[in-house]
Design a protein around this motif. Structure first.
Motif, PDB file in Angstrom:
ATOM      1  N   SER A   1      -1.813   8.906  -4.921  1.00  0.00           N
ATOM      2  CA  SER A   1      -2.951   8.446  -5.883  1.00  0.00           C
ATOM      3  C   SER A   1      -2.200   7.503  -6.845  1.00  0.00           C
TER       4      SER A   1
ATOM      5  N   GLU B   1       5.640   9.217   0.419  1.00  0.00           N
ATOM      6  CA  GLU B   1       5.206  10.044   1.518  1.00  0.00           C
ATOM      7  C   GLU B   1       5.850  11.254   1.778  1.00  0.00           C
TER       8      GLU B   1
ATOM      9  N   SER C   1      -5.413   6.394  -1.510  1.00  0.00           N
ATOM     10  CA  SER C   1      -4.088   5.857  -1.566  1.00  0.00           C
ATOM     11  C   SER C   1      -4.055   4.940  -2.740  1.00  0.00           C
ATOM     12  N   SER C   2      -2.776   4.038  -2.923  1.00  0.00           N
ATOM     13  CA  SER C   2      -2.997   3.095  -3.924  1.00  0.00           C
ATOM     14  C   SER C   2      -2.524   1.761  -3.397  1.00  0.00           C
TER      15      SER C   2
ATOM     16  N   PRO D   1       0.985   5.758  -0.114  1.00  0.00           N
ATOM     17  CA  PRO D   1       0.373   6.789   0.297  1.00  0.00           C
ATOM     18  C   PRO D   1       0.236   8.012  -0.722  1.00  0.00           C
TER      19      PRO D   1
ATOM     20  N   ASN E   1       0.656  -1.054   0.019  1.00  0.00           N
ATOM     21  CA  ASN E   1      -0.142  -0.019  -0.125  1.00  0.00           C
ATOM     22  C   ASN E   1       0.850   1.138   0.000  1.00  0.00           C
TER      23      ASN E   1
END
Length: 236
Positions: A16, A116, A78-79, A14, A12
């Motif tokens: 787009s 981040e 997020s992605s 932080p 995951n």
């Protein structure tokens, strides 16, 4: 003897999907967490180019191949990234397999740090591409990375999140935070750079490091030369 390998990770991030795509599918983005390399929709080996969700590259040379795939999905601002690296190792399969697995974890962690803390910025990759700044040939010895960690001021009780004040000879004082700490890898993040230290002696190679320097860089070659001198002094 050749043998195929595969390395799969899901992380995951932080950012787009558009931000993740810019990080993995542009030369400037790659320089900010991995190393700069040419990449485009019509580049060598590109088999899928679907921004910002799917990138696949496969390079073939006879029976040998190396393939990378990034699948990016948006998730609540997020992605989620699915990363697949597979190919052929020609020699020392077990050593190379261990190396690629450990390096992958470090690189993807660095991608997360970039997104981040430095999202939207691009870095100067300091050192040679792709290896960065290499220690001397004799730094493949078993104790070499321990010597680097000692020179950085690392002690056993330190952990991720510990602040460091580094005084490398001939270089400006470096204040940073440990963001990655494993037996063979150390990551240190400052307000303007990501320093990555690689204990490749664990895989029979010299110790090395990379610097992803954000903001204006006046003399990248000079910075690389001074860190090279530092490594040579520590490991000589």
């Amino acid at each position: 003897m050749t043998k195929e390998f595969i390395c799969v990770r899901e992380v995951n991030l932080p950012a787009s999907p558009d931000d993740v795509w810019d990080a993995v599918a542009t030369t400037e983005g790659l320089a900010s967490w991995l190393f700069p390399m040419p990449i485009s929709a019509v580049g060598e080996g590109t088999s899928s180019w679907e921004p910002p969700h799917h990138l696949a590259i496969r390079i073939e040379r006879g029976d040998w191949f190396n393939a990378l795939e990034y699948v990016i999905e948006g998730k609540d601002g997020s992605s989620k990234l699915r990363y697949v690296h597979n190919g052929i190792f020609v020699d020392d399969w077990e050593v190379q397999y261990d190396a690629v697995q450990q390096h992958t974890d470090f690189y993807l962690h660095t991608l997360g740090q970039y997104l981040e803390y430095f999202k939207g910025q691009t870095a100067t990759f300091v050192g040679d591409v792709p290896g960065g700044i290499q220690g001397p040939a004799n730094s493949s010895k078993a104790d070499s990375f321990d010597r680097v960690k000692k020179a950085l001021g690392l002690v056993p009780e330190m952990q991720v999140g510990t602040n460091l004040h580094i005084l490398p000879n001939g270089l400006d004082t470096f204040d940073g935070t440990i963001d990655y700490l494993q037996p063979n890898f150390v990551g240190i993040r400052s307000s303007s750079a990501l320093l990555r230290f690689f204990g490749r002696n664990a895989f029979g190679q010299p110790v090395g490091m990379t610097i992803h320097q954000f903001g204006k860089v006046e003399d990248a070659e000079g910075i690389a030369s001074k860190w090279k001198e530092w490594l040579d002094t520590v490991l000589g």
